[in-house]
Design a protein around this motif. Structure first.
Motif, PDB file in Angstrom:
ATOM      1  N   ALA A 367      -4.990  17.835 -17.680  1.00 35.07           N
ATOM      2  CA  ALA A 367      -5.175  16.806 -18.724  1.00 35.07           C
ATOM      3  C   ALA A 367      -3.956  16.816 -19.633  1.00 35.07           C
ATOM      4  N   THR A 368      -2.830  17.756 -19.102  1.00 37.30           N
ATOM      5  CA  THR A 368      -1.521  17.674 -19.961  1.00 37.30           C
ATOM      6  C   THR A 368      -0.896  16.211 -20.222  1.00 37.30           C
ATOM      7  N   MET A 372      -0.302  13.969 -23.509  1.00 38.23           N
ATOM      8  CA  MET A 372       1.167  13.521 -23.840  1.00 38.23           C
ATOM      9  C   MET A 372       1.142  11.961 -24.101  1.00 38.23           C
ATOM     10  N   ARG A 373       0.665  11.106 -23.139  1.00 40.79           N
ATOM     11  CA  ARG A 373       0.544   9.723 -23.290  1.00 40.79           C
ATOM     12  C   ARG A 373      -0.286   9.354 -24.404  1.00 40.79           C
ATOM     13  N   PRO A 379       5.372  11.182 -20.074  1.00 37.55           N
ATOM     14  CA  PRO A 379       5.885  12.236 -19.318  1.00 37.55           C
ATOM     15  C   PRO A 379       7.202  12.043 -18.500  1.00 37.55           C
ATOM     16  N   GLN A 380       7.155  10.922 -17.842  1.00 36.87           N
ATOM     17  CA  GLN A 380       8.246  10.687 -16.843  1.00 36.87           C
ATOM     18  C   GLN A 380       9.426  10.365 -17.690  1.00 36.87           C
ATOM     19  N   ALA A 381       9.437   9.578 -18.604  1.00 36.96           N
ATOM     20  CA  ALA A 381      10.594   9.386 -19.361  1.00 36.96           C
ATOM     21  C   ALA A 381      11.151  10.647 -20.119  1.00 36.96           C
ATOM     22  N   ALA A 382      10.272  11.447 -20.455  1.00 42.58           N
ATOM     23  CA  ALA A 382      10.763  12.887 -21.262  1.00 42.58           C
ATOM     24  C   ALA A 382      11.416  13.571 -20.104  1.00 42.58           C
ATOM     25  N   ALA A 391       8.011  16.793 -25.686  1.00 40.71           N
ATOM     26  CA  ALA A 391       6.535  16.369 -25.068  1.00 40.71           C
ATOM     27  C   ALA A 391       5.618  17.597 -25.318  1.00 40.71           C
ATOM     28  N   PHE A 392       6.058  18.826 -25.168  1.00 35.24           N
ATOM     29  CA  PHE A 392       4.855  20.063 -25.211  1.00 35.24           C
ATOM     30  C   PHE A 392       4.727  20.176 -26.764  1.00 35.24           C
TER      31      PHE A 392
END
Length: 417
Positions: A367-368, A372-373, A379-382, A391-392
């Motif tokens: 579910a991480t 984030m979204r 997440p992909q941009a990060a 992000a985390f």
């Protein structure tokens, strides 16, 4: 998420590598003459304190560690310097170490306490180079994605202390090197660029690797690399014949300790490898594929199981975000596991600091990426911006331990239920 078990496994791995236990088991033979203690690395202050408490005779010495990693010692001086990019404090410490081991005789003993991080803590530029050049070399290596073996062979060309030169300066004294290994495969000559251990591989190989990884070296470094000046000592040089080296802690031993603990808690453990290298985001994809294969098909291991691995991945800098190689691994893992059930993971640097941030690593489950979204993070941009820390941090899943007192590189655990 199996957060509690993941944390306990990490701390068990770290406990196995604590210098207080490891140093006492590997004391060298006492000399007829003096005992001089030197050292460098993120675990070396703790090693110095343990050695000081265990050694029966008189000692003196100097050890350099990362800012914030010092320990109180009575007879061994501890100084701090910068990591991962060298500073003037490290340069001054390197000069003092070389002076300390000069003018010894064959009855004297030099005990070298070496751990990961020592490469940047002991800047000693070759003739024609300065500290700014060495800082630029380090930055180029850190941004290149080169594995640790490549980085250290290249570093050795530009130093007056690395690659066994410090041990050569101590001759004819005997040098006993105790190593806490943070390198894949545990080659002690690679730890901290081997100040007391010569590294195989010459100038021509260093030139080839610098070209292969497109290292953006300063002009003075490029000129030296094309010359035969400041060549590192050969491993077969008789100056090293009386010396010894012992690896007292490593990722292999720490992973075995974590595996034993998992089994005692009722979950099988599989150690994939203690020497994994490669781009962190790519290594994560392989780990995710294995974890999903187990979750869906009970192969190559049956559920429940914890997958353990160690080693040192690399990050090729593409963006300007925050985070270290464990964060990068975990962010890529979170993207690959998006929506997967029954899988949770922790990755962290066993020294307690991932890269230059304040966290050891972070936690991930299926579910991480969704969380984030929901927090406004793509997440992909990060990942594209090398911004795993942000992000985390946004979802409260950073793993913060502070300095642990040791350093056997990365620890990764993935639980599949």
């Amino acid at each position: 998420m199996d957060r509690s078990l993941l944390e306990r496994l990490f701390h068990q791995a770290v406990a196995q590598a604590q210098p207080a236990l490891a140093v006492e088991r590997h004391l060298p033979e006492e000399p007829k003459g003096r005992t001089i203690v030197i050292g460098a690395g993120k675990a070396s202050a703790q090693m110095a304190r343990a050695f000081e408490q265990a050694w029966p005779g008189e000692i003196s010495g100097l050890v350099v560690t990362r800012y914030g990693y010092a320990e109180a010692c009575e007879r061994i001086e501890i100084v701090e310097a910068a990591h991962p990019v060298p500073d003037a404090a490290g340069a001054a410490a390197a000069k003092r170490l070389r002076e300390l081991v000069s003018n010894l005789d064959q009855d004297d003993l030099v005990v070298a306490l070496i751990s990961g991080g020592g490469s940047s803590l002991l800047p000693a530029p070759a003739p024609g180079l300065n500290l700014e050049d060495e800082q630029a070399i380090n930055r180029a290596l850190l941004a290149s994605g080169a594995p640790i073996g490549v980085m250290n062979l290249v570093r050795n060309q530009f130093s007056t202390i690395k690659g066994g030169r410090l041990a050569a300066a101590a001759a004819p004294a005997r040098v006993a090197t105790l190593v806490v290994s943070d390198v894949p495969g545990d080659d002690p000559a690679l730890v901290a660029s081997g100040p007391t251990l010569p590294l195989a591989g010459g100038r021509a190989e260093a030139r080839r690797l610098a070209a292969l990884y497109r290292l953006d070296l300063p002009p003075a470094a490029r000129r030296l690399l094309e010359s035969d000046d400041n060549l590192p000592p050969d491993p077969t040089d008789p100056v090293f014949i009386r010396n010894s080296v012992t690896t007292i802690a490593s990722a292999a031993l720490s992973l075995e300790a974590a595996a034993d603990m998992a089994r005692k808690e009722g979950i099988e453990a599989a150690i994939l490898s203690d020497s994994i290298e490669g781009e962190a985001r790519d290594v994560a994809q392989v780990h995710a594929a294995i974890a999903k294969e187990i979750a869906m098909r009970n192969r190559p291991f049956k559920k429940p199981v914890v997958l353990l691995s160690g080693g040192e991945t690399t990050v090729t800098l593409r963006g300007k975000g925050r985070g270290g190689r464990n964060g990068e691994f975990l962010l890529s893992l979170a993207i690959a596991l998006d929506g997967a059930a029954g899988i949770s993971a922790l990755a962290g640097d066993t020294d307690g600091i991932d890269g230059s941030e304040d966290n050891a690593g972070a936690f991930v489950d299926g579910a991480t990426a969704r969380r984030m979204r929901e927090a406004g993070i793509d997440p992909q941009a990060a990942l594209s911006n090398n911004d795993a820390y942000t992000a985390f941090e946004a979802i409260g899943d950073l793993f913060v331990t502070g300095p642990t007192g040791t350093n056997v590189n990365d620890f990764r655990a993935i639980i599949i239920r």
